[in-house]
Design an enzyme around this catalytic site. Sequence first.
Site, PDB file in Angstrom:
ATOM      1  N   ASN A   9       0.879  -1.171   0.000  1.00  0.00           N
ATOM      2  CA  ASN A   9       0.000   0.000   0.000  1.00  0.00           C
ATOM      3  C   ASN A   9       0.915   1.218   0.000  1.00  0.00           C
ATOM      4  OD1 ASN A   9      -1.842   2.015   0.374  1.00  0.00           O
ATOM      5  ND2 ASN A   9      -2.250   1.550   2.526  1.00  0.00           N
ATOM      6  N   LYS A  11       0.132   4.225  -0.326  1.00  0.00           N
ATOM      7  CA  LYS A  11      -0.511   5.426   0.227  1.00  0.00           C
ATOM      8  C   LYS A  11      -0.297   6.614  -0.718  1.00  0.00           C
ATOM      9  CE  LYS A  11       0.456   3.428   4.701  1.00  0.00           C
ATOM     10  NZ  LYS A  11       0.112   3.496   6.112  1.00  0.00           N
ATOM     11  N   HIS A  94      -9.555   1.050   4.338  1.00  0.00           N
ATOM     12  CA  HIS A  94      -8.295   1.245   5.068  1.00  0.00           C
ATOM     13  C   HIS A  94      -8.535   2.174   6.254  1.00  0.00           C
ATOM     14  CE1 HIS A  94      -4.185   2.425   5.988  1.00  0.00           C
ATOM     15  NE2 HIS A  94      -3.815   1.325   5.372  1.00  0.00           N
ATOM     16  N   GLU A  96      -6.902   4.530   7.412  1.00  0.00           N
ATOM     17  CA  GLU A  96      -6.666   5.958   7.151  1.00  0.00           C
ATOM     18  C   GLU A  96      -7.874   6.583   6.470  1.00  0.00           C
ATOM     19  OE1 GLU A  96      -2.870   5.502   5.191  1.00  0.00           O
ATOM     20  OE2 GLU A  96      -1.988   4.891   7.093  1.00  0.00           O
ATOM     21  N   GLU A 166      -5.714  -5.272  10.115  1.00  0.00           N
ATOM     22  CA  GLU A 166      -4.730  -4.232  10.384  1.00  0.00           C
ATOM     23  C   GLU A 166      -5.075  -3.500  11.679  1.00  0.00           C
ATOM     24  OE1 GLU A 166      -2.566  -2.995   6.615  1.00  0.00           O
ATOM     25  OE2 GLU A 166      -4.335  -1.734   6.709  1.00  0.00           O
ATOM     26  N   GLY A 172       1.940   2.098  10.519  1.00  0.00           N
ATOM     27  CA  GLY A 172       2.851   3.226  10.396  1.00  0.00           C
ATOM     28  C   GLY A 172       3.519   3.621  11.697  1.00  0.00           C
ATOM     29  N   SER A 212       3.002  -2.379  10.181  1.00  0.00           N
ATOM     30  CA  SER A 212       4.456  -2.389  10.415  1.00  0.00           C
ATOM     31  C   SER A 212       5.075  -3.756  10.138  1.00  0.00           C
ATOM     32  CB  SER A 212       4.785  -1.899  11.826  1.00  0.00           C
ATOM     33  OG  SER A 212       4.320  -0.561  11.999  1.00  0.00           O
TER      34      SER A 212
HETATM   35  C1  PEP Z   1      -0.889  -0.024   5.679  1.00  0.00           C
HETATM   36  O1  PEP Z   1      -0.861   1.108   5.249  1.00  0.00           O
HETATM   37  O2  PEP Z   1      -1.815  -0.773   5.369  1.00  0.00           O
HETATM   38  C2  PEP Z   1       0.190  -0.461   6.572  1.00  0.00           C
HETATM   39  C3  PEP Z   1       0.125  -1.660   7.106  1.00  0.00           C
HETATM   40  O3  PEP Z   1       1.215   0.412   6.778  1.00  0.00           O
HETATM   41  P1  PEP Z   1       2.615   0.090   7.536  1.00  0.00           P
HETATM   42  O4  PEP Z   1       3.118  -1.200   6.969  1.00  0.00           O
HETATM   43  O5  PEP Z   1       3.492   1.249   7.179  1.00  0.00           O
HETATM   44  O6  PEP Z   1       2.303   0.003   8.968  1.00  0.00           O
END
Ligand code: PEP
Length: 250
Positions: A9, A11, A94, A96, A166, A172, A212
């Site tokens: 992803n 972003k 997501h 976000e 998630e 993040g 992460s």
């Molecule tokens: C994501 O944006 O779905 C995500 C898991 O980000 P990160 O791996 O940076 O935590």
Amino acid sequence: MGKYVIAGNWKMNKTPAEATELIEAIKPLVADAACDVVVGVPFVDIPAALEAVKGSKIGVAAQNCHWEKSGAYTGEISAEMLKAMGVGYVILGHSERRQYFGETDVTVQKRVRAALDAGLTVILCVGEYLEQREQGVTGEVVAMQTKIALGGVSEEELGRIIIAYEPVWAIGTGRTATAEQANEVCALIRGVAKDLYSEAAAAALTIQYGGSMNAGNAAELLAKPDVDGGLIGGASLKPADFATIVAAAK
Ligand code: PEP
């Protein structure tokens, strides 16, 4: 259990030229991947990404879509438009989008419906906030998000759904869920799918962990029986790290 899928992803990162460069760097590193590999790119990068993935097994995902086919929805992109471009996947729900852009379980459900109707494969994101985990309601939250998003989705259509668990507190932040925590919630989601559909449909469902995940922790997370892949943010922008995660998915 389900087929392994590693999806990046990106972003709001990368111009079209940078997207081409990144995919060209990733391509040779994942040529022998034992899993499906997807890159989730910003809308404006889609043409460049589709061109760059040619000759590889890498799929391209958009990061959202609207639920209507067309109309007065300034700034939105429909699932039909994505399909017409040749996009195969769309990331929906997501955290976000939920946190910063007012997405709700109901709008996520509508987007899932539209994406399936257009012929896309959905990467559906669910996950709890830290406060919810601390209150011990992770299971309830994730089950509710999953059930609402899958409302009206048939067992056959479930074959075009990937669920990404998630935990919001892990996205993040550099703070990863333990492999046990990730597996526990992925198993819970599989249980929801079993209740809604069938044992076979639940077993075939791809359930990713995201939050992460990186080159250092991917192997342990992906070794868990109910973790069938990863949705990767930050590390998906680093070709070698992303390739290490892909290599761990087998
Ligand atoms: C994501 O944006 O779905 C995500 C898991 O980000 P990160 O791996 O940076 O935590």
